[in-house]
Design an enzyme around this catalytic site. Structure first.
Site, PDB file in Angstrom:
ATOM      1  N   LYS A  49     -11.366  18.997 115.569  1.00  0.00           N
ATOM      2  CA  LYS A  49     -10.539  18.933 116.546  1.00  0.00           C
ATOM      3  C   LYS A  49      -9.270  18.072 116.230  1.00  0.00           C
ATOM      4  O   LYS A  49      -8.250  18.086 116.586  1.00  0.00           O
ATOM      5  CB  LYS A  49     -11.158  18.760 117.950  1.00  0.00           C
ATOM      6  N   SER A  52     -17.962  23.090 111.468  1.00  0.00           N
ATOM      7  CA  SER A  52     -16.997  22.508 112.151  1.00  0.00           C
ATOM      8  C   SER A  52     -17.065  21.211 113.019  1.00  0.00           C
ATOM      9  O   SER A  52     -16.220  20.496 113.194  1.00  0.00           O
ATOM     10  CB  SER A  52     -16.550  23.545 113.558  1.00  0.00           C
ATOM     11  N   GLU A  73      -6.472  19.295 128.367  1.00  0.00           N
ATOM     12  CA  GLU A  73      -7.626  19.876 129.075  1.00  0.00           C
ATOM     13  C   GLU A  73      -8.895  19.864 128.281  1.00  0.00           C
ATOM     14  O   GLU A  73      -8.606  19.781 127.066  1.00  0.00           O
ATOM     15  CB  GLU A  73      -7.470  21.807 129.377  1.00  0.00           C
TER      16      GLU A  73
HETATM   17  C1  LIG Z   1     -14.368  22.829 120.048  1.00  0.00           C
HETATM   18  C2  LIG Z   1     -15.224  23.309 118.870  1.00  0.00           C
HETATM   19  C3  LIG Z   1     -15.436  24.524 118.408  1.00  0.00           C
HETATM   20  C4  LIG Z   1     -14.675  25.746 119.182  1.00  0.00           C
HETATM   21  O1  LIG Z   1     -13.517  25.701 118.973  1.00  0.00           O
HETATM   22  P1  LIG Z   1     -12.453  26.487 118.019  1.00  0.00           P
HETATM   23  O2  LIG Z   1     -11.181  26.103 118.822  1.00  0.00           O
HETATM   24  O3  LIG Z   1     -13.043  27.808 118.229  1.00  0.00           O
HETATM   25  O4  LIG Z   1     -12.685  25.998 116.708  1.00  0.00           O
HETATM   26  C5  LIG Z   1     -16.210  24.890 117.296  1.00  0.00           C
HETATM   27  N1  LIG Z   1     -16.990  23.910 116.692  1.00  0.00           N
HETATM   28  C6  LIG Z   1     -17.091  22.657 117.163  1.00  0.00           C
HETATM   29  C7  LIG Z   1     -17.811  21.607 116.649  1.00  0.00           C
HETATM   30  C8  LIG Z   1     -16.236  22.330 118.353  1.00  0.00           C
HETATM   31  O5  LIG Z   1     -15.910  21.074 118.983  1.00  0.00           O
END
Ligand SMILES: *Cc1c(COP(=O)(O)O)cnc(C)c1O
Length: 393
Positions: A89, A377, A111
């Site tokens: 993010k 992610s 948000e």
């Molecule tokens: C917020 C988040 C997501 C989901 O958000 P996307 O916008 O779909 O990427 C996925 N993995 C992690 C670790 C997150 O913090």
């Protein structure tokens, strides 16, 4: 077939900017400026410098040897979990804070659901010395106390959203209301590849550093830029959009998008938007959306707070509709199992969102020489309590 946004902000039939008239000047200013600003050499330099020195990029592309042996394919993990603040993010919030500064904005709103985007936004506001207000559902504030504390420590004000179900969608409504009331000095940092045009494209471009790096790193390791598959989990779709971006037009690269099936796709407690969704408008954008027959948005459910968004970014709706990407839905149970397995096999504790992407190996057949890159992610620290409760640790 184009998988990129067109002049009007559409991916095929999805996207656009369905906004109240009061919001038009803000969105229009951004639409006119974003590509110009992103193209300025000084912008690129500052963005890349911060990604390197502050975020810690490039994130490693790690060959997961034991996992590869177990599943009989070559599995690489793109380590977004090693970024500052623990997920992908921050790539987007760094980009947007620089954009806000170029546009002369002094006040930032955002948000947040689970608080991850709120923390990433509060972080870059501290970095730049800008005022930061984060809207968060009252229920989420109670559920996510550590992230609320983080945001406060970073100097942000956390404002509760008291309407509706008092969760992410209501926080988003509050943020939009704020933006309407403060059109001149305020920039709204949206946290995923969603919202009115140009947000989905702008967020995707900031996150596309993920796939740009994968190409360079895979070339070094395997002698070719393109894997056979890229895999990512989808909430709103920003880590997926960034992971897919530079492979969209490379036809030999398979794209696998993983959604949260919650307690089962048809259990009534799920966030499998592509399967359950119908065309509709949410937060300024035409996309696939979970809704009742008369168009009321359905509350999504997933064990992972980051995946329970009732819609999905318009790029992903288009990838689904055209068949360019294969969509899979993974239940809470399968995700939790895959998350624990990564801990034991590779010594990495993943975010539960990410665990959904990892779970596809249990039910997907790959060839032994297939190269698969999974977007890791985020890290699992934030999910420790969920893991503890679930496994009785
Ligand atoms: C917020 C988040 C997501 C989901 O958000 P996307 O916008 O779909 O990427 C996925 N993995 C992690 C670790 C997150 O913090």
């Amino acid at each position: 077939m184009s998988y990129h946004v067109n002049e009007k902000g559409y991916y095929g039939e999805f996207g656009g900017a369905f906004i109240p008239e009061m919001l038009y000047p803000n969105v229009e200013e951004l639409r006119q400026q974003y590509l110009k600003v992103m193209d300025e050499p000084s912008f690129k330099e500052e963005f890349n410098q911060l990604l390197k020195d502050y975020v810690g990029r490039p994130s490693p592309l790690y060959f997961a040897k034991r996992m590869s042996e177990k599943y009989g394919a070559k599995i690489y993990l793109k380590r977004e979990d090693l970024n500052h603040t623990g997920a992908h993010k921050i790539n987007n919030t760094i980009g947007q804070i620089l954009m806000a500064k170029r546009l002369g904005k002094t006040r930032i709103i955002a948000e947040t659901g689970a608080g991850q985007h709120g923390v990433a936004t509060a972080t870059v506001c501290a970095l730049m010395g800008l005022e930061c207000i984060v809207y968060m559902g009252e229920i989420d504030i109670a559920r996510q106390a550590p992230n609320v504390a983080r945001m406060k420590m970073l100097g942000a004000e956390v404002r509760p959203a008291l309407s509706g179900s008092r969760t992410l969608k209501d926080a988003t409504n509050e943020a939009i209301r704020d933006w309407i009331n403060n059109p001149v000095n305020t920039h709204y940092i949206i946290g995923s590849a969603i919202g009115p045009h140009p947000y989905p494209d702008m967020v995707t471009r900031f996150q596309s550093v993920i796939s740009a790096e994968i190409k360079t790193q895979l070339k070094e390791k395997e002698g070719r830029e393109n894997p056979d598959y890229v895999v990512a989990c989808i909430g709103g779709g920003s880590n997926a959009a960034g992971t897919f971006y530079h492979f969209l037009d490379e036809e030999e690269v398979g794209i696998i998008a993983v959604e949260a099936a919650g307690k089962g796709v048809h259990s009534g407690e799920s966030a499998a938007t592509s399967v359950l969704g119908h065309k509709g408008i949410i937060h300024g954008c035409k996309t696939l959306l979970m809704q009742t027959d008369d168009g009321q948005i359905t509350e999504p459910y997933s064990i992972s707070a980051g995946l329970d968004y009732p819609g999905v970014g318009p790029m992903h709706s288009h990838l689904y509709a055209t068949g360019r990407a294969e969509f899979k839905a993974i239940t809470d149970a399968d995700a939790m199992k895959a998350g624990l397995e990564l801990c034991k096999l590779e010594g990495i504790i993943p975010a539960i969102e990410t665990s959904h992407a990892l779970a596809i190996f249990e039910n997907t057949k790959f060839k032994p020489d297939d190269i698969i890159v999974v977007a890791l992610s985020g890290r699992g620290d934030k999910d420790l309590n969920t893991y503890i409760d679930y496994f009785g640790l």
